[in-house]
Write a protein that holds these residues in place. Structure first.
Motif, PDB file in Angstrom:
ATOM      1  N   THR A 179       0.503  -1.171   0.001  1.00  0.00           N
ATOM      2  CA  THR A 179      -0.191  -0.148   0.104  1.00  0.00           C
ATOM      3  C   THR A 179       1.114   1.002   0.140  1.00  0.00           C
ATOM      4  OG1 THR A 179      -1.354  -0.845   1.386  1.00  0.00           O
ATOM      5  CG2 THR A 179      -1.776   1.381   1.198  1.00  0.00           C
TER       6      THR A 179
ATOM      7  N   SER B 141      -2.577  -7.821  -2.508  1.00  0.00           N
ATOM      8  CA  SER B 141      -3.657  -7.374  -2.464  1.00  0.00           C
ATOM      9  C   SER B 141      -3.929  -6.028  -1.115  1.00  0.00           C
ATOM     10  CB  SER B 141      -4.267  -8.832  -1.541  1.00  0.00           C
ATOM     11  OG  SER B 141      -3.284  -8.994  -0.185  1.00  0.00           O
ATOM     12  N   ASP B 142      -2.102  -5.579  -1.195  1.00  0.00           N
ATOM     13  CA  ASP B 142      -2.292  -4.554  -0.339  1.00  0.00           C
ATOM     14  C   ASP B 142      -2.047  -3.467  -1.592  1.00  0.00           C
ATOM     15  OD1 ASP B 142      -1.950  -5.038   2.613  1.00  0.00           O
ATOM     16  OD2 ASP B 142      -0.252  -5.249   2.139  1.00  0.00           O
TER      17      ASP B 142
ATOM     18  N   ASP C 247      -6.236  -3.385  -4.132  1.00  0.00           N
ATOM     19  CA  ASP C 247      -7.352  -3.435  -2.136  1.00  0.00           C
ATOM     20  C   ASP C 247      -7.306  -1.185  -2.347  1.00  0.00           C
ATOM     21  OD1 ASP C 247      -8.028  -5.641  -2.732  1.00  0.00           O
ATOM     22  OD2 ASP C 247      -7.059  -6.617  -1.030  1.00  0.00           O
ATOM     23  N   PHE C 248      -6.690  -1.420  -2.072  1.00  0.00           N
ATOM     24  CA  PHE C 248      -6.382   0.565  -1.315  1.00  0.00           C
ATOM     25  C   PHE C 248      -6.553   1.387  -3.148  1.00  0.00           C
ATOM     26  CE2 PHE C 248      -5.408  -1.854   2.209  1.00  0.00           C
ATOM     27  CZ  PHE C 248      -6.073  -2.127   2.726  1.00  0.00           C
TER      28      PHE C 248
ATOM     29  N   ARG D 254      -7.665   3.470  -5.835  1.00  0.00           N
ATOM     30  CA  ARG D 254      -8.913   3.777  -6.738  1.00  0.00           C
ATOM     31  C   ARG D 254      -8.268   4.361  -7.902  1.00  0.00           C
ATOM     32  NH1 ARG D 254     -11.485   7.750  -3.068  1.00  0.00           N
ATOM     33  NH2 ARG D 254      -9.087   8.067  -2.943  1.00  0.00           N
TER      34      ARG D 254
END
Ligand SMILES: Nc1ncnc2c1ncn2[C@@H]1O[C@H](COP(=O)(O)OP(=O)(O)OP(=O)(O)O)[C@@H](O)[C@H]1O
Ligand SMILES: [Mg+2]
Lengths: 251, 259
Positions: free
Chosen positions: B86, B184-185, B188-189, B191
């Motif tokens: 992320t 996924s980190d 997923d966040f 956008r």
């Protein structure tokens, strides 16, 4: 016709042109003589619209170059060819492409362009060098390619900034003949800046002398030969003694 | 003394008006005939394609080092490298990707444009263009500007991907984070807004690089030394402008809800 009226130009404290008046009629070959640094190149740059006068006007065929919009200035510039003192060849293009450059934007067919390029290079004694880069040419060859480029579009007015400087005596004469040839066959109007007195007498129909920012004398070659003007006399005799003040050490 | 300050102030205003007119003429020139398609493609290749290796290498390294630092900081605070993906993704996509790509391109492309145009200026080649009935804005400025504005955002997007891959390499093999967690980190966040935040920035940076380097080239005076000076000034001005505008563009973009 080119009409230069009271043109002034300075760079910082250096007042180069201080009221130049000059007229060039169609079909004439005018040579401008004058000392090194007297402003001959600066004057030529005003005539092709690369400099604009601070005071006074430059008119080409009745168009005042200082006042018109960019598009109209470009239309006038299309009638003119300018041989730069240092050639100013495009070093990213080959010699042939340099000569073709002005023709490319006239929408001519490719076969015609390459024929014209070959012809112009032949005029300056450089047939077959189309693919050579300017960086691989000698100084005099560069100058001649630049000349070929300037005449390629058959301009109505042709401005030569020292066309024979850096050329051997024989090639200087070839260039003189070319200037005369263009004037005779194409009725080209020419302005020649030169230090080469032989070519002054050979090509000119009119001579003008620039000194201290003004045209101090104009006349035919014969009038200049028989002049009594001490300034003109000193310049034509090439003497360091006389009324023209040089900022140099006396011996 | 006073006259010197006065002179400098006048010179400053003069350069402002000149650069304004250059920008205006270049943008108008993009839509005026004749279109020099061949020149544009040539510039796109030399600006975009040839910058690809250096941009990719930089981006990859930055992604790696970001992951490393994020991982170690995470271990220090949480005893575990959390959210490395992320952190890498957000900082790259929104900030570091556009800014670093622009910086690398400034050094490679901006300097080259100024040096080339500056040399043409001092050897009177630009004047020669005028006398041959060609407009230097159309012939020199427009192709370079168009190439910058199209290729730099694309380079930025490619760099972003490379950085994230660089982050994955370090996470997977150095920090022992399982690949699925890293991805996924990352995904997923993130956008689409975040992506556009950086993408829009890169257009502004591209415009800055193009305009500054072209302007400095056209305004070059004084021989080889002048070309050197203009090139240095071009790079420094571009870098400062990029960093300063970066802040303001970020504020505006966030305010209008992009990113
Ligand atoms: N772009 C310029 N910026 C500042 N000064 C200039 C510029 N161009 C010319 N000058 C100055 O104007 C004066 C005249 O220069 P110019 O080039 O017209 O001389 P010239 O008569 O052509 O000399 P030469 O015969 O040696 O070529 C010189 O003193 C020169 O220093
Ligand atoms: Mg000169």
């Amino acid at each position: 016709m080119i009409r230069i009226n009271d043109v002034h130009k300075h760079f910082r404290e250096n007042y180069v042109l201080r009221g130049v008046n000059l007229e060039v009629n169609d079909g004439e070959t005018l040579t401008i003589i004058g000392g090194s640094g007297s402003g001959k190149t600066v004057l030529l740059r005003h005539i092709v619209g690369l400099f604009h006068p601070e005071r006074g006007t430059v008119e080409v065929d009745g168009v005042n170059l200082g006042e018109v919009a960019e598009e109209e200035l470009q239309e006038v510039q299309k009638k003119m060819g300018f041989l730069f003192q240092d050639g100013a060849l495009f070093d990213s293009l080959s010699s042939g492409e340099n000569v073709a450059f002005g023709l490319r934007h006239q929408g001519l067919p490719e076969s015609l362009i390459s024929r014209k390029v070959a012809e112009c290079l032949e005029h300056v004694g450089l047939s077959g060098i189309e693919n050579i880069r300017p960086s691989e040419l000698s100084g005099g060859m560069k100058k001649r390619v630049a000349l070929a480029r300037a005449i390629a579009r058959d301009p109505k007015y042709m401005l030569y900034d020292e066309p024979t400087t850096g050329l051997d005596p024989i090639f200087s004469d070839v260039i003189n003949d070319l200037i005369i040839h263009l004037q005779k066959t194409l009725k080209m109007t020419s302005i020649v800046v030169t230090h080469d007195l032989k070519s002054v007498y050979k090509v000119s129909t009119k001579i003008a002398m620039l000194l201290e920012g003004r045209i101090i004398a104009t006349g035919t070659p014969d009038e200049f030969k028989n002049t009594t003007d001490p300034y003109v006399q000193q310049f034509l005799n090439g003497s360091s003694k006389g009324p023209i003040k040089l900022k140099i050490k006396e011996y | 003394m006073l006259t010197r300050i006065e002179d400098q102030f006048i010179a400053f205003l003069d350069s402002l008006s000149k650069s304004y007119f250059l920008v205006q003429k270049t943008i108008l020139g993009c839509f005026a005939k004749p279109f020099e398609a061949k020149l544009v493609v040539y510039q796109m290749v030399s600006i975009g394609y040839r910058s690809l290796p250096v941009a990719m290498l930089t981006a990859f390294s930055v992604g790696m080092v970001l992951a490393l630092q994020a991982g170690y900081s995470g271990m220090y605070v949480f005893n575990e490298p959390l959210y490395v993906g992320t952190i890498v993704a957000f900082s790259i996509v929104k900030e570091l990707g556009p800014v670093l790509t622009a910086t690398v391109i400034t050094g490679r492309v901006g300097a080259a444009i100024t040096a080339e145009l500056g040399t043409m200026k001092v050897t009177e080649q630009i004047d020669a263009l005028y006398t041959l009935g060609t407009n230097p804005i159309k012939y020199l400025a427009v192709p370079r500007f168009l190439a910058c504005i199209t290729m730099i955002p694309i380079l930025t997007a490619i760099s972003n991907i490379l950085s994230i891959i660089g982050g994955w390499v370090v996470s997977r093999f150095k920090l022992d984070i399982p690949s699925t967690i890293y991805w996924s980190d990352t995904l997923d966040f993130l956008r689409i807004d975040d992506f556009f935040h950086g993408f829009i920035k890169s257009f502004f940076f591209a415009a800055i690089i193009g305009f500054v380097s072209i302007y400095k080239g056209f305004e070059t005076k004084g021989g080889a030394q002048g070309v050197g000076k203009a090139t240095t000034q071009s790079v420094v001005t571009t870098l400062v402008l990029i960093v300063v505008t970066d802040y303001f563009i970020s504020v505006v973009l966030v305010a209008i809800g992009i990113g």
